[in-house]
Scaffold this active site. Structure first.
Site, PDB file in Angstrom:
ATOM      1  N   TYR A   1      -9.245   5.374   8.043  1.00  0.00           N
ATOM      2  CA  TYR A   1      -9.257   5.498   9.605  1.00  0.00           C
ATOM      3  C   TYR A   1     -10.083   6.959   9.681  1.00  0.00           C
ATOM      4  O   TYR A   1     -10.132   7.713   8.935  1.00  0.00           O
ATOM      5  CB  TYR A   1      -7.819   5.938  10.178  1.00  0.00           C
TER       6      TYR A   1
ATOM      7  N   PRO B   1      -3.526  -0.158  18.785  1.00  0.00           N
ATOM      8  CA  PRO B   1      -3.286  -0.865  17.604  1.00  0.00           C
ATOM      9  C   PRO B   1      -3.375   0.576  16.579  1.00  0.00           C
ATOM     10  O   PRO B   1      -3.008   0.397  15.178  1.00  0.00           O
ATOM     11  CB  PRO B   1      -4.590  -1.757  17.342  1.00  0.00           C
TER      12      PRO B   1
ATOM     13  N   LYS C   1       1.669  -0.505  14.909  1.00  0.00           N
ATOM     14  CA  LYS C   1       3.121  -0.631  15.485  1.00  0.00           C
ATOM     15  C   LYS C   1       3.294  -1.749  16.264  1.00  0.00           C
ATOM     16  O   LYS C   1       4.748  -2.405  16.056  1.00  0.00           O
ATOM     17  CB  LYS C   1       3.490   0.723  16.311  1.00  0.00           C
TER      18      LYS C   1
ATOM     19  N   HIS D   1       0.717  -1.288  -0.009  1.00  0.00           N
ATOM     20  CA  HIS D   1       0.009   0.023   0.079  1.00  0.00           C
ATOM     21  C   HIS D   1       0.857   1.236  -0.044  1.00  0.00           C
ATOM     22  O   HIS D   1       1.737   1.516   0.752  1.00  0.00           O
ATOM     23  CB  HIS D   1      -1.084   0.036   1.361  1.00  0.00           C
TER      24      HIS D   1
HETATM   25  P1  RFL Z   1       2.574 -12.507  21.079  1.00  0.00           P
HETATM   26  O1  RFL Z   1       2.084 -12.653  19.728  1.00  0.00           O
HETATM   27  O2  RFL Z   1       1.496 -12.201  21.863  1.00  0.00           O
HETATM   28  O3  RFL Z   1       3.298 -13.857  21.452  1.00  0.00           O
HETATM   29  C1  RFL Z   1       3.725 -14.221  22.519  1.00  0.00           C
HETATM   30  C2  RFL Z   1       3.565 -15.898  22.435  1.00  0.00           C
HETATM   31  O4  RFL Z   1       4.084 -16.345  24.096  1.00  0.00           O
HETATM   32  C3  RFL Z   1       3.094 -17.205  24.363  1.00  0.00           C
HETATM   33  N1  RFL Z   1       3.192 -17.286  25.935  1.00  0.00           N
HETATM   34  C4  RFL Z   1       3.959 -17.924  26.661  1.00  0.00           C
HETATM   35  N2  RFL Z   1       4.570 -18.932  26.190  1.00  0.00           N
HETATM   36  C5  RFL Z   1       5.297 -20.140  27.363  1.00  0.00           C
HETATM   37  N3  RFL Z   1       5.113 -19.693  28.504  1.00  0.00           N
HETATM   38  C6  RFL Z   1       4.187 -18.919  29.082  1.00  0.00           C
HETATM   39  N4  RFL Z   1       4.107 -18.427  30.277  1.00  0.00           N
HETATM   40  C7  RFL Z   1       3.707 -17.961  27.910  1.00  0.00           C
HETATM   41  N5  RFL Z   1       3.195 -16.787  27.889  1.00  0.00           N
HETATM   42  C8  RFL Z   1       2.784 -16.528  26.900  1.00  0.00           C
HETATM   43  C9  RFL Z   1       1.824 -17.000  23.872  1.00  0.00           C
HETATM   44  O5  RFL Z   1       1.052 -18.070  23.973  1.00  0.00           O
HETATM   45  C10 RFL Z   1       2.087 -16.366  22.599  1.00  0.00           C
HETATM   46  O6  RFL Z   1       1.987 -17.472  21.468  1.00  0.00           O
HETATM   47  O7  RFL Z   1       3.736 -11.549  21.136  1.00  0.00           O
HETATM   48  P2  RFL Z   1       5.006 -11.101  20.102  1.00  0.00           P
HETATM   49  O8  RFL Z   1       5.513 -12.104  19.567  1.00  0.00           O
HETATM   50  O9  RFL Z   1       5.732 -10.027  20.997  1.00  0.00           O
HETATM   51  O10 RFL Z   1       4.199 -10.300  19.034  1.00  0.00           O
HETATM   52  C11 RFL Z   1       3.442  -9.082  19.311  1.00  0.00           C
HETATM   53  C12 RFL Z   1       2.282  -8.969  18.238  1.00  0.00           C
HETATM   54  O11 RFL Z   1       1.361 -10.101  18.525  1.00  0.00           O
HETATM   55  C13 RFL Z   1       1.502  -7.723  18.671  1.00  0.00           C
HETATM   56  O12 RFL Z   1       2.191  -6.549  19.013  1.00  0.00           O
HETATM   57  C14 RFL Z   1       0.367  -7.298  17.450  1.00  0.00           C
HETATM   58  O13 RFL Z   1      -0.501  -8.339  17.342  1.00  0.00           O
HETATM   59  C15 RFL Z   1      -0.082  -5.858  17.749  1.00  0.00           C
HETATM   60  N6  RFL Z   1      -1.272  -5.559  16.752  1.00  0.00           N
HETATM   61  C16 RFL Z   1      -0.670  -5.166  15.427  1.00  0.00           C
HETATM   62  N7  RFL Z   1       0.491  -4.838  15.278  1.00  0.00           N
HETATM   63  C17 RFL Z   1       1.110  -4.276  14.192  1.00  0.00           C
HETATM   64  O14 RFL Z   1       2.379  -4.109  13.940  1.00  0.00           O
HETATM   65  N8  RFL Z   1       0.413  -3.964  13.230  1.00  0.00           N
HETATM   66  C18 RFL Z   1      -1.163  -3.842  13.340  1.00  0.00           C
HETATM   67  O15 RFL Z   1      -1.852  -3.599  12.399  1.00  0.00           O
HETATM   68  C19 RFL Z   1      -1.725  -4.500  14.513  1.00  0.00           C
HETATM   69  N9  RFL Z   1      -2.994  -4.603  14.820  1.00  0.00           N
HETATM   70  C20 RFL Z   1      -2.471  -5.664  16.885  1.00  0.00           C
HETATM   71  C21 RFL Z   1      -3.601  -5.196  15.686  1.00  0.00           C
HETATM   72  C22 RFL Z   1      -3.091  -6.260  18.218  1.00  0.00           C
HETATM   73  C23 RFL Z   1      -4.416  -6.380  18.264  1.00  0.00           C
HETATM   74  N10 RFL Z   1      -4.918  -7.201  19.222  1.00  0.00           N
HETATM   75  C24 RFL Z   1      -5.816  -8.254  19.334  1.00  0.00           C
HETATM   76  C25 RFL Z   1      -4.130  -6.936  20.730  1.00  0.00           C
HETATM   77  C26 RFL Z   1      -4.873  -5.474  16.029  1.00  0.00           C
HETATM   78  C27 RFL Z   1      -5.302  -6.018  17.349  1.00  0.00           C
HETATM   79  C28 RFL Z   1      -6.879  -6.128  17.205  1.00  0.00           C
HETATM   80  C1  PHB Z   2      -5.614  -4.676  10.944  1.00  0.00           C
HETATM   81  O1  PHB Z   2      -5.756  -4.895   9.605  1.00  0.00           O
HETATM   82  O2  PHB Z   2      -5.963  -5.528  11.691  1.00  0.00           O
HETATM   83  C2  PHB Z   2      -5.154  -3.358  11.286  1.00  0.00           C
HETATM   84  C3  PHB Z   2      -4.643  -2.300  10.551  1.00  0.00           C
HETATM   85  C4  PHB Z   2      -4.082  -1.013  10.759  1.00  0.00           C
HETATM   86  C5  PHB Z   2      -4.249  -0.788  12.185  1.00  0.00           C
HETATM   87  C6  PHB Z   2      -4.302  -1.770  12.918  1.00  0.00           C
HETATM   88  C7  PHB Z   2      -5.093  -2.867  12.892  1.00  0.00           C
HETATM   89  O3  PHB Z   2      -3.954   0.380  12.585  1.00  0.00           O
END
Ligand code: RFL
Ligand code: PHB
Length: 390
Positions: free
Chosen positions: A201, A293, A297, A72
């Protein structure tokens, strides 16, 4: 059992670190509390910075992303009934972002790990890091009723916000910074074409909304909801009505509705733990910091932490230098705080706050008005959105 690096957590941070280490011959074991299927069922991020794309390429898992991901060049901000395009490509001298779901990133990394034969233990219970303040750390875990011990040189705490790694550090050694927002995002996925080619957004008097996507035939939409809202109170019909009410009418007409295949509410929080290193334990990704979110980032910060941590560990093993691991926490936090600031700013600028009042409304309006009149303000937004340099 013995390995060089024990990685706790098999999210994007843990899997990416594991792959980069494996590629240069540094032995590592991943311990994950959940099952493989559970990790892959979590719907999360969707937007990757170029730096993250580059790291996935470096790890050798970029092929499907380049085939199926959607590059994009910009996105829209809607307010006052109008859409304004942020031309990321022009404002940043040629940068863009990649829309490719976190689920796919995780799957690609898991498949590559399985091919290389590196060790992973899923459904590892009661994982505990020990003695990381000394020279001989180890990690214990339980599996099928047996306790196992892995001796190692380093422990990488990549276990997310609710993980055990950060909680293993004595309270007196760690500083925590937090802001909890009085709302969450209700998100759905539906097997329908997205409302447009790029993300929208929307700042609207009824609250924030976001039109995103996972592919040309799968849409991801969010609406801001007050804290405490229940998913069960949101039928698909109510969701679609609310989403369309928050978009300019021309965009609302472009929304194709259909049954949701996922629906959940994510709370919004800003959080940083400092430092990110405690002796031979390193925290990376959501284990150390959370962003709301709005700036997309979270996953990208997990990747930049791994950039610094992997470089430090490789230097340690290949060049016998501790300079990189000693600099890890400071380098990572300098980038983390800038992404925290940006995500906080995007959240403040685009959401409705319960205590905003008439003054707050006017300020938010002025902020957005200024943004679209100022090349400098647009450049600030664009260069943060595509990702600051490592
Ligand atoms: P994760 O993905 O949470 O993975 C951590 C893993 O550790 C496991 N765990 C354990 N394992 C062993 N022993 C324990 N005691 C444990 N406790 C936990 C868990 O089961 C899991 O598998 O962390 P990581 O790898 O640091 O990754 C971070 C990302 O997942 C997170 O920052 C993003 O998803 C945030 N996020 C977004 N980030 C972006 O860069 N771009 C986006 O567009 C974006 N959109 C979002 C998001 C997060 C969202 N939610 C649901 C919080 C949109 C949403 C809705
Ligand atoms: C997503 O597609 O899940 C998404 C995209 C942009 C954001 C957050 C989440 O800022």
């Amino acid at each position: 059992m013995r390995t060089q690096v024990v990685i706790i957590g098999s999210g994007p941070a843990g899997l990416l670190l594991g792959q980069l280490l494996t590629n240069c011959g540094i032995d590592n074991i991943i311990l994950e509390r959940a099952s493989r299927e559970h990790v892959l069922s979590r719907i999360r991020a969707g937007v990757l910075e170029e730096g993250t794309v580059g790291m996935l390429d470096e790890a050798g898992v970029g092929a499907r992303m380049h085939r199926e991901g959607l590059p994009h060049d910009g996105f829209d901000i809607a307010f006052d009934g109008r859409r304004h395009r942020i031309d990321l490509h022009r404002l940043t001298g040629g940068k863009r972002v990649m829309v490719y779901g976190q689920t796919e990133v995780t799957q690609d990394l898991m498949e590559k790990r399985a091919q290389t034969g590196a060790r992973s233990v899923y459904q590892a219970e009661n994982v505990k890091p020990h003695d990381f303040d000394g020279e001989s750390p180890f990690v214990t875990y339980e599996k099928d009723g047996t306790t196992h011990r892995i001796d190692c040189d380093f422990i990488a705490g990549c276990d997310g916000f609710h993980g055990v790694s950060r909680k293993s550090v004595p309270e007196s050694s760690i500083d925590l910074y937090e802001r909890i927002y009085p709302f969450g995002w209700l998100g759905i996925i539906a097997e329908v074409p997205p409302a447009g080619h790029e993300l929208i957004y929307a700042n609207h008097p009824r609250g924030f909304a976001l039109c995103s996507m996972r592919s040309t035939h799968r849409s991801r939409y969010y609406v801001q909801v007050p804290t405490g809202e229940k998913v069960d109170d949101w039928t698909d019909e109510r969701f679609w009505d609310e989403l369309r009410a928050r978009l300019p009418s021309a965009s609302a007409e472009q929304v194709t509705t259909g049954p949701s295949i996922e629906k959940s509410i994510a709370p919004l929080r800003s959080f940083v733990a400092e430092p990110m290193r405690f002796g031979r334990l390193f925290l990376a990704g959501d284990a150390a910091h959370i962003v709301p979110p709005t700036g997309a980032k979270g996953l990208n910060l997990a990747a930049s932490d791994i950039r610094y941590l992997f470089d430090g560990l490789r230097e340690y093993y290949e060049e016998k230098s501790a300079a990189g691991i000693d600099a890890y926490s400071g380098r990572a936090l300098a980038r983390v705080w800038k992404a925290e600031r940006f995500s906080w700013w995007m959240t403040n600028t685009l959401h409705k706050f319960p205590d905003q009042g008439a003054f707050g409304q006017k300020i938010q309006h002025a902020e957005l008005d200024y943004l679209f009149q100022s090349e400098a303000a647009l450049t600030m937004l664009a260069e943060n959105y595509v990702g600051l340099p490592y």
